[in-house]
Design an enzyme around this catalytic site. Structure first.
Site, mmCIF file in Angstrom:
data_model
loop_
_atom_site.group_PDB
_atom_site.id
_atom_site.type_symbol
_atom_site.label_atom_id
_atom_site.label_comp_id
_atom_site.label_asym_id
_atom_site.label_seq_id
_atom_site.Cartn_x
_atom_site.Cartn_y
_atom_site.Cartn_z
ATOM 1 N N HIS A 1 39.158 43.450 36.190
ATOM 2 C CA HIS A 1 39.978 42.703 37.674
ATOM 3 C C HIS A 1 40.715 41.247 36.591
ATOM 4 O O HIS A 1 41.618 40.609 38.122
ATOM 5 C CB HIS A 1 38.899 41.942 38.228
ATOM 6 C CG HIS A 1 38.831 40.963 39.898
ATOM 7 N ND1 HIS A 1 39.014 42.286 40.489
ATOM 8 C CD2 HIS A 1 39.326 39.711 39.951
ATOM 9 C CE1 HIS A 1 39.826 41.712 41.973
ATOM 10 N NE2 HIS A 1 38.896 39.791 41.450
ATOM 11 N N HIS B 1 44.993 40.259 50.906
ATOM 12 C CA HIS B 1 44.083 39.299 51.592
ATOM 13 C C HIS B 1 44.360 38.672 52.580
ATOM 14 O O HIS B 1 45.612 38.366 53.234
ATOM 15 C CB HIS B 1 44.845 37.529 49.944
ATOM 16 C CG HIS B 1 44.018 37.516 48.510
ATOM 17 N ND1 HIS B 1 44.475 36.882 47.854
ATOM 18 C CD2 HIS B 1 42.984 38.543 48.001
ATOM 19 C CE1 HIS B 1 43.997 36.944 46.650
ATOM 20 N NE2 HIS B 1 43.027 38.200 46.884
ATOM 21 N N ARG C 1 42.558 46.239 43.257
ATOM 22 C CA ARG C 1 41.725 46.294 43.301
ATOM 23 C C ARG C 1 40.787 47.679 42.384
ATOM 24 O O ARG C 1 41.080 48.756 42.661
ATOM 25 C CB ARG C 1 40.085 46.172 44.505
ATOM 26 C CG ARG C 1 40.446 44.014 45.399
ATOM 27 C CD ARG C 1 39.320 44.957 45.936
ATOM 28 N NE ARG C 1 39.849 43.143 47.385
ATOM 29 C CZ ARG C 1 40.745 43.432 47.820
ATOM 30 N NH1 ARG C 1 41.258 44.085 48.312
ATOM 31 N NH2 ARG C 1 41.428 42.231 48.532
ATOM 32 N N LYS D 1 39.878 45.737 51.485
ATOM 33 C CA LYS D 1 38.623 44.931 52.097
ATOM 34 C C LYS D 1 38.564 44.940 53.733
ATOM 35 O O LYS D 1 39.799 44.657 53.949
ATOM 36 C CB LYS D 1 38.558 43.747 51.576
ATOM 37 C CG LYS D 1 37.775 43.287 49.983
ATOM 38 C CD LYS D 1 37.056 42.147 49.019
ATOM 39 C CE LYS D 1 36.475 41.760 47.983
ATOM 40 N NZ LYS D 1 36.440 40.867 47.449
ATOM 41 N N TYR E 1 43.973 33.123 42.944
ATOM 42 C CA TYR E 1 44.231 34.304 41.756
ATOM 43 C C TYR E 1 46.156 33.427 40.849
ATOM 44 O O TYR E 1 46.236 35.192 40.025
ATOM 45 C CB TYR E 1 44.666 35.348 42.489
ATOM 46 C CG TYR E 1 43.900 35.968 42.891
ATOM 47 C CD1 TYR E 1 43.604 37.348 43.032
ATOM 48 C CD2 TYR E 1 42.211 36.112 43.829
ATOM 49 C CE1 TYR E 1 42.517 37.948 42.673
ATOM 50 C CE2 TYR E 1 41.427 36.240 43.619
ATOM 51 C CZ TYR E 1 41.573 37.801 43.358
ATOM 52 O OH TYR E 1 40.538 38.838 43.952
ATOM 53 N N ARG F 1 44.723 41.982 37.641
ATOM 54 C CA ARG F 1 44.774 41.711 39.526
ATOM 55 C C ARG F 1 45.485 40.459 38.754
ATOM 56 O O ARG F 1 46.319 40.094 39.711
ATOM 57 C CB ARG F 1 44.119 42.290 39.723
ATOM 58 C CG ARG F 1 43.818 42.251 41.911
ATOM 59 C CD ARG F 1 42.523 42.791 42.260
ATOM 60 N NE ARG F 1 42.592 41.933 43.740
ATOM 61 C CZ ARG F 1 42.970 42.226 45.331
ATOM 62 N NH1 ARG F 1 44.253 42.809 45.257
ATOM 63 N NH2 ARG F 1 42.968 41.292 45.644
#
Length: 315
Positions: free
Chosen positions: A259, A285, A166, A191, A294, A262
């Site tokens: 993005h 994830h 990211r 995250k 994705y 990615r």
């Protein structure tokens, strides 16, 4: 909006809100960005309740919320321009708070539990082609005014595509990151404060080494690796602007964003034979379904896999 009032909530309700946010951070490991969004959403919801009742909202106002109350609030936010995805986050935050009150014996979550989140239209990610992704990483510094800034832009864009980072993860790297040119992997904290191991391609190490040689600022472990023109932390908006200029230079569509690199990382790995579980780990994830969103493999590649792998496809 309803007529604003000075105080949107009573002290007991504000204390409950604070306890909820602390619980999200300490027990569930919610990221700082998500906490900030939840705090803002709940603050606006309490202001809505206060305007509706013409007095500061109290715990009793949250104790037995009805779907109609939430629909009215979401309708107001929609009129302010929020999309379905943001409205879903708003509802998620309010629902989490009311469930927190329910655990404390202060409310019932039946009303918020019965409220369905707004339907989010499915949009497929738009990864770049292999040729375009390579062009972005090779020409990433073409629009820069100084050699070190050109090297910086190339290093950042190569990290996004070569490691699937990211943009916040790339720009959050400390000054001593990527200093070892013999390294084969590095740890990334993403995250939810989750840590993952990311392999390092030679192209990533080479781009980082070139930037480190040219950057005019000292790169210490307690300062960021990537710097702005004046030496401060590099802001995401700068890279987004550079990518916009690259779109014009290379003739890329508007969907070619940082993005999207990615997305391209995941899609190209899958097209090259990578499995979803591994790609899930590389992207950081928590859910495999997020990784599936994705990835996009063209039909010819899927047919090739089918013909090579399915027993009945062979003659």
């Amino acid at each position: 909006m309803n007529t604003p009032i000075l105080l949107s909530a009573t002290r007991p309700l504000l204390d409950a809100k604070r306890a909820w946010l602390e619980r999200l951070e300490t027990e569930r490991g919610v990221s700082a960005e998500t906490l900030e969004a939840y705090e803002r959403d709940l603050r606006q919801f309490l202001a809505f309740l206060a305007g509706h009742h013409a007095r500061p909202a109290g715990i009793a106002d949250c104790a037995d919320l009805k779907p109609a109350d939430l629909r009215a609030f979401l309708a107001e936010r929609r009129r302010e321009g929020l999309g379905a995805r943001s409205l879903g986050r708003v509802l998620s935050g309010v629902r989490s708070f009311v469930r927190h009150l329910e655990r404390e014996g202060l409310a019932s979550a039946a009303g918020v539990g019965a409220m369905r989140a707004p339907k989010v239209p499915k949009t497929l990610p738009r990864p770049l082609s292999v040729v375009d992704a390579r062009a972005v990483t090779e020409e990433g510094g073409a629009m820069a005014a100084e050699p070190w800034i050109a090297a910086r832009n190339v290093a950042v864009l190569t990290l996004l595509y070569g490691c699937g980072l990211r943009i916040s993860e790339a720009l959050g790297l400390p000054g001593d990151a990527l200093a070892d040119v013999s390294a084969r992997s590095m740890r990334i904290r993403g995250k939810g404060d989750k840590e993952r191991l990311v392999p390092l391609l030679p192209a990533v190490l080479a781009a980082a080494a070139h930037y480190r040689r040219l950057v005019p600022y000292a790169l210490s472990p307690d300062a960021p690796l990537f710097r702005g023109a004046r030496g401060g932390p590099l802001r995401p908006q700068i890279i987004q602007g550079e990518m916009a200029r690259l779109r014009g230079l290379l003739g890329l569509p508007e969907t070619a964003t940082p993005h999207a690199l990615r997305h391209s990382f995941a899609t190209h790995l899958l097209a090259g034979g990578g499995d979803l579980r591994t790609i899930q780990d590389l992207l950081g994830h928590a859910s495999l379904s997020t990784t599936q969103g994705y990835t996009a493999v063209d039909g010819s590649r899927l047919m090739q896999v089918y013909e090579n792998a399915h027993p009945r496809a062979r003659r």
